[in-house]
Write a protein that holds these residues in place. Structure first.
Motif, PDB file in Angstrom:
ATOM      1  N   GLN A 197     -18.511  36.560  22.485  1.00  0.00           N
ATOM      2  CA  GLN A 197     -17.809  37.556  21.658  1.00  0.00           C
ATOM      3  C   GLN A 197     -17.672  37.060  20.225  1.00  0.00           C
ATOM      4  OE1 GLN A 197     -14.301  38.237  24.104  1.00  0.00           O
ATOM      5  NE2 GLN A 197     -14.576  40.416  23.768  1.00  0.00           N
ATOM      6  N   CYS A 198     -17.695  38.009  19.318  1.00  0.00           N
ATOM      7  CA  CYS A 198     -17.634  37.665  17.905  1.00  0.00           C
ATOM      8  C   CYS A 198     -16.226  37.986  17.403  1.00  0.00           C
ATOM      9  CB  CYS A 198     -18.684  38.522  17.228  1.00  0.00           C
ATOM     10  SG  CYS A 198     -18.884  38.162  15.553  1.00  0.00           S
ATOM     11  N   ILE A 232      -4.484  45.529   5.746  1.00  0.00           N
ATOM     12  CA  ILE A 232      -3.373  45.357   6.692  1.00  0.00           C
ATOM     13  C   ILE A 232      -3.828  44.662   7.982  1.00  0.00           C
ATOM     14  CG2 ILE A 232      -2.113  47.339   5.725  1.00  0.00           C
ATOM     15  CD1 ILE A 232      -2.705  48.733   8.422  1.00  0.00           C
ATOM     16  N   GLY A 233      -5.109  44.349   8.057  1.00  0.00           N
ATOM     17  CA  GLY A 233      -5.609  43.528   9.174  1.00  0.00           C
ATOM     18  C   GLY A 233      -5.709  44.245  10.497  1.00  0.00           C
ATOM     19  N   ASP A 234      -6.067  45.549  10.452  1.00  0.00           N
ATOM     20  CA  ASP A 234      -6.256  46.282  11.708  1.00  0.00           C
ATOM     21  C   ASP A 234      -7.385  45.671  12.533  1.00  0.00           C
ATOM     22  OD1 ASP A 234      -4.340  48.185  11.929  1.00  0.00           O
ATOM     23  OD2 ASP A 234      -5.422  49.729  10.839  1.00  0.00           O
ATOM     24  N   SER A 235      -7.356  45.918  13.823  1.00  0.00           N
ATOM     25  CA  SER A 235      -8.386  45.352  14.687  1.00  0.00           C
ATOM     26  C   SER A 235      -8.806  46.373  15.745  1.00  0.00           C
ATOM     27  CB  SER A 235      -7.832  44.098  15.373  1.00  0.00           C
ATOM     28  OG  SER A 235      -8.861  43.480  16.094  1.00  0.00           O
ATOM     29  N   GLN A 236     -10.091  46.651  15.801  1.00  0.00           N
ATOM     30  CA  GLN A 236     -10.622  47.592  16.794  1.00  0.00           C
ATOM     31  C   GLN A 236     -11.843  46.966  17.466  1.00  0.00           C
ATOM     32  OE1 GLN A 236      -9.836  50.895  17.948  1.00  0.00           O
ATOM     33  NE2 GLN A 236     -11.471  50.307  19.376  1.00  0.00           N
ATOM     34  N   PRO A 237     -11.737  46.653  18.779  1.00  0.00           N
ATOM     35  CA  PRO A 237     -12.929  46.130  19.454  1.00  0.00           C
ATOM     36  C   PRO A 237     -14.000  47.205  19.594  1.00  0.00           C
ATOM     37  CG  PRO A 237     -11.093  46.366  20.993  1.00  0.00           C
ATOM     38  CD  PRO A 237     -10.575  46.776  19.661  1.00  0.00           C
ATOM     39  N   LEU A 238     -15.224  46.769  19.704  1.00  0.00           N
ATOM     40  CA  LEU A 238     -16.364  47.685  19.739  1.00  0.00           C
ATOM     41  C   LEU A 238     -17.397  47.226  20.767  1.00  0.00           C
ATOM     42  CD1 LEU A 238     -16.522  50.032  17.753  1.00  0.00           C
ATOM     43  CD2 LEU A 238     -18.073  48.671  16.354  1.00  0.00           C
ATOM     44  N   ASP A 239     -17.910  48.189  21.548  1.00  0.00           N
ATOM     45  CA  ASP A 239     -19.007  47.883  22.470  1.00  0.00           C
ATOM     46  C   ASP A 239     -20.296  47.749  21.667  1.00  0.00           C
ATOM     47  OD1 ASP A 239     -17.298  48.259  24.610  1.00  0.00           O
ATOM     48  OD2 ASP A 239     -17.850  50.370  24.882  1.00  0.00           O
ATOM     49  N   MET A 487     -17.715  42.831  19.674  1.00  0.00           N
ATOM     50  CA  MET A 487     -17.249  42.508  18.324  1.00  0.00           C
ATOM     51  C   MET A 487     -16.024  43.343  17.933  1.00  0.00           C
ATOM     52  SD  MET A 487     -19.791  44.526  15.935  1.00  0.00           S
ATOM     53  CE  MET A 487     -18.489  44.331  14.771  1.00  0.00           C
ATOM     54  N   LYS A 488     -15.490  43.024  16.739  1.00  0.00           N
ATOM     55  CA  LYS A 488     -14.268  43.729  16.296  1.00  0.00           C
ATOM     56  C   LYS A 488     -14.435  44.215  14.865  1.00  0.00           C
ATOM     57  CE  LYS A 488     -10.817  41.211  18.999  1.00  0.00           C
ATOM     58  NZ  LYS A 488     -11.385  39.912  19.351  1.00  0.00           N
ATOM     59  N   LEU A 489     -13.786  45.342  14.593  1.00  0.00           N
ATOM     60  CA  LEU A 489     -13.787  45.885  13.227  1.00  0.00           C
ATOM     61  C   LEU A 489     -12.374  45.851  12.647  1.00  0.00           C
ATOM     62  CD1 LEU A 489     -15.736  49.268  13.383  1.00  0.00           C
ATOM     63  CD2 LEU A 489     -16.590  47.041  12.675  1.00  0.00           C
ATOM     64  N   PHE A 490     -12.277  45.877  11.334  1.00  0.00           N
ATOM     65  CA  PHE A 490     -10.989  46.105  10.675  1.00  0.00           C
ATOM     66  C   PHE A 490     -10.736  47.616  10.703  1.00  0.00           C
ATOM     67  CE2 PHE A 490     -12.034  42.084   8.347  1.00  0.00           C
ATOM     68  CZ  PHE A 490     -10.878  41.387   8.631  1.00  0.00           C
ATOM     69  N   ALA A 491     -10.287  48.113  11.837  1.00  0.00           N
ATOM     70  CA  ALA A 491     -10.014  49.548  12.002  1.00  0.00           C
ATOM     71  C   ALA A 491      -9.029  49.661  13.156  1.00  0.00           C
ATOM     72  CB  ALA A 491     -11.307  50.291  12.298  1.00  0.00           C
ATOM     73  N   ARG A 492      -8.587  50.871  13.483  1.00  0.00           N
ATOM     74  CA  ARG A 492      -7.663  51.043  14.621  1.00  0.00           C
ATOM     75  C   ARG A 492      -8.054  52.225  15.507  1.00  0.00           C
ATOM     76  NH1 ARG A 492      -1.908  52.596  11.908  1.00  0.00           N
ATOM     77  NH2 ARG A 492      -2.104  50.427  11.232  1.00  0.00           N
ATOM     78  N   GLY A 493      -9.292  52.725  15.319  1.00  0.00           N
ATOM     79  CA  GLY A 493      -9.684  53.929  16.039  1.00  0.00           C
ATOM     80  C   GLY A 493      -9.067  55.124  15.321  1.00  0.00           C
ATOM     81  N   ILE A 494      -9.311  56.308  15.845  1.00  0.00           N
ATOM     82  CA  ILE A 494      -8.800  57.509  15.189  1.00  0.00           C
ATOM     83  C   ILE A 494      -7.382  57.770  15.680  1.00  0.00           C
ATOM     84  CG2 ILE A 494      -9.178  59.978  14.865  1.00  0.00           C
ATOM     85  CD1 ILE A 494     -12.207  59.382  15.202  1.00  0.00           C
ATOM     86  N   GLU A 495      -6.457  57.978  14.729  1.00  0.00           N
ATOM     87  CA  GLU A 495      -5.057  58.183  15.117  1.00  0.00           C
ATOM     88  C   GLU A 495      -4.825  59.616  15.588  1.00  0.00           C
ATOM     89  OE1 GLU A 495      -1.992  55.377  12.965  1.00  0.00           O
ATOM     90  OE2 GLU A 495      -3.306  56.339  11.517  1.00  0.00           O
ATOM     91  N   GLU A 496      -4.034  59.716  16.679  1.00  0.00           N
ATOM     92  CA  GLU A 496      -3.714  61.017  17.264  1.00  0.00           C
ATOM     93  C   GLU A 496      -2.834  61.808  16.294  1.00  0.00           C
ATOM     94  OE1 GLU A 496      -4.867  63.054  20.147  1.00  0.00           O
ATOM     95  OE2 GLU A 496      -4.329  61.188  21.179  1.00  0.00           O
TER      96      GLU A 496
END
Ligand code: ATP
Ligand code: 6CM
Ligand code: CA
Length: 512
Positions: A197-198, A232-239, A487-496
């Protein structure tokens, strides 16, 4: 301390910020206010006997997932109290795990060739406000960023930022994942190798033509919004899926791996790069008119580990429980090592036919052209890919299918469209199956010819090309495997619902 102007300020007054809830996780920076600057701007402060002030910069959520940097200034007659506030808020920010030093790659030729300007005018000032230091590379050729990632001292950085489109992101991702495997002694050519994993996150500042990865992970393609998610250091894992052919590694993919329609659009559009983002409309129209279909066989392993289905009504959103469950399973799998062998024993399904498009998507692939994407219910981090098979149909029906990508109607509700959630698949074209010998010569000989049995049929004897996140692949026969949350992105997915998310956390107002 108050956010009332200084000329209204008396010692001891305490006033709330007007309806302004800011989670500490969404404060961008806290600074002592330069009163000289304020005084220059407005004469009324000059009457005050030595006011003190500090400014809180914070994320303001606007419509359609757009974020902006807003600020509020707090006034105080007591210098010590003012400094205590600055100190306390800075300590709170220190507790957040945020990037301090970033490596930035800018593709100056992506999209409308605005990458450098976008970074300098919109992003760099925000990084500097948030005290983030950067090493910036403006690329001079394709693969410059990727090659560089194998050489740099990567441990110096808390993240990598790419300014460009999906192709530029793909380059940076290949550099980072490849570097990770090299450092761990993992052979990428082995399709069964358990990849490492990265953990270094990638931030995408959209400046490309499609920007589907940014749009599908943030909800909007907007440089300032993306910069704020990074700060703000968001984190979103990604396939991430790996693509192999005959034990040779070809590429990784996170968005679209498409054969037939999207492969042909890409191949044609590459010759028209000078047109910028418009090239896809031009080539899309041309490819639609040509209406080629391709014959081949697909073998796939259904994704049984995940609860969701591509026909679900609910989409993947921030904190998605289906993705979280996959994360837990992944952690358990890491504990028990033997599981990988069992996986190979699992059933393979086989589908043969003539297809206008074969699309495998690891995420919805939403983008401004198609706001809900190719597979609206696909998950960012569930360890699966949605395999969409569009069988041979009339031009009119294919147009109906395409139009449904742009409206609310269900694009899978057609007799000629099948969709499966898979964890791996393989594809071989009929041409390759029939002539396993010298594929290149056959390809050349038959290129441009059509099905001999039916002259009016649009089945091309030649192969199509795979479109892998906007890059073409050299092989039509491929083996694909999804690597859950590689891997991970500086994101949080789409907010509801942005407002709901904000009110659950501690706020500046609560501190007051
Ligand atoms: N300096 C450069 N000169 C030429 N090509 C470059 C340079 N830097 C990067 N590239 C390549 O340009 C390709 C396309 O870039 P990018 O993805 O940023 O833009 P795009 O293709 O317009 O957008 P999208 O991928 O969103 O459709 C990438 O594959 C990348 O490898
Ligand atoms: C009559 C109206 C019909 C309109 C139909 C619109 C359908 C649009 C769906 C768009 C799906 C994009 C998937 C993302 C692919 C990216 O990895 C890739 C690289 O950036 N972009 C393309 O291949 C570019 C692909 C562009 C295709 C047009
Ligand atoms: Ca997925």
């Amino acid at each position: 301390v108050t956010n009332q102007p200084a000329h209204e300020l008396d010692r001891g007054s305490c006033v709330h910020i007007e309806n302004c809830f800011v989670p500490t996780s969404e404060i961008i920076a806290v600074e002592e206010t330069d009163l000289n600057k304020k005084q220059r701007n407005s004469g009324k402060w000059q009457k005050m006997a030595k006011p003190h002030a500090f400014t809180v910069y914070y994320v303001k959520k606007a419509r359609n997932h757009r974020w902006r940097c807003s600020d509020v200034t707090f006034w105080c007659v007591d210098e010590q109290l003012c400094n205590q506030w600055i100190q306390a808020l800075k300590e709170l920010l220190e507790l957040q795990t945020r990037p301090k030093h970033l490596l930035v790659y800018i593709n100056p030729y992506g999209g409308k060739r605005q990458g450098k300007r976008i970074y300098e005018q919109k992003v760099a000032p925000l990084f500097s406000l948030a005290s983030i230091s950067t090493d910036v590379f403006v690329t001079e050729r394709a693969n410059h960023a990727k090659d560089n990632l194998f050489e740099v001292n990567i441990n110096k950085y808390d993240g990598v930022v790419c300014v460009g489109g999906d192709g530029m992101f793909s380059e940076v991702m290949h550099g980072l994942i490849g570097r990770m495997q090299k450092d761990s002694g993992i052979d990428q050519n082995n399709p069964k190798a358990p990849l490492v994993q990265c953990n270094i996150r990638i931030g995408i500042i959209p400046a490309g033509s499609t920007d589907c990865i940014c749009y599908s992970t943030v909800g909007i393609s907007d440089p300032v919004t993306s910069a704020l998610h990074i700060i703000i250091g968001d984190s979103q894992p990604l396939d991430v899926s790996s693509v192999h052919h005959n034990n040779t590694f070809l590429k990784y993919t996170v968005s679209l791996l498409g054969y037939g329609f999207y492969g042909d659009v890409l191949k044609d559009s590459e010759k028209k790069r000078w047109m910028g983002p418009m090239r896809y409309d031009y080539s899309g129209f041309k490819t639609f008119l040509s209406h080629h279909c391709y014959e081949g066989t697909i073998y796939f392993q259904p994704a049984k580990h995940t609860q969701g289905s591509p026909r679900d009504k609910d989409s993947c959103r921030t904190g998605c429980h289906i993705c979280r469950q996959s994360e837990q399973q992944l952690a358990e799998e890491h504990k028990k090592c033997g599981l990988k062998h069992e996986e190979d024993e699992e059933e393979w399904k086989v589908i043969k036919g003539k297809f206008l498009a074969i699309n495998a998507v690891n995420m919805s692939c939403a983008c401004p052209r198609s706001p809900k994407g190719l597979s609206p219910a696909a998950h960012l981090a569930d360890g699966s890919s949605d395999l969409i098979l569009v069988r041979k149909c009339s031009r009119f029906d294919f147009l109906r299918y395409l139009i449904r990508h742009t409206n609310q109607d269900d694009q899978f509700d057609f007799s000629f469209v099948d969709v499966y959630r898979v964890k791996s698949f393989q594809f071989t074209s009929k041409l390759l199956e029939d002539n396993e010998s010298d594929v290149t010569d056959i390809g050349k000989k038959h290129f441009g010819q059509f099905c001999r049995d039916h002259p009016a049929c649009c089945c091309s004897i030649a192969n199509s090309t795979w479109n892998c996140d906007g890059e073409t692949l050299n092989s039509s026969a491929i083996e694909v495997r999804v690597h859950c949350q590689l891997m991970k992105l500086f994101a949080r997915g789409i907010e509801e619902n942005c407002k709901e998310a904000a009110s659950n956390q501690s706020t500046v107002e609560q501190l007051l």
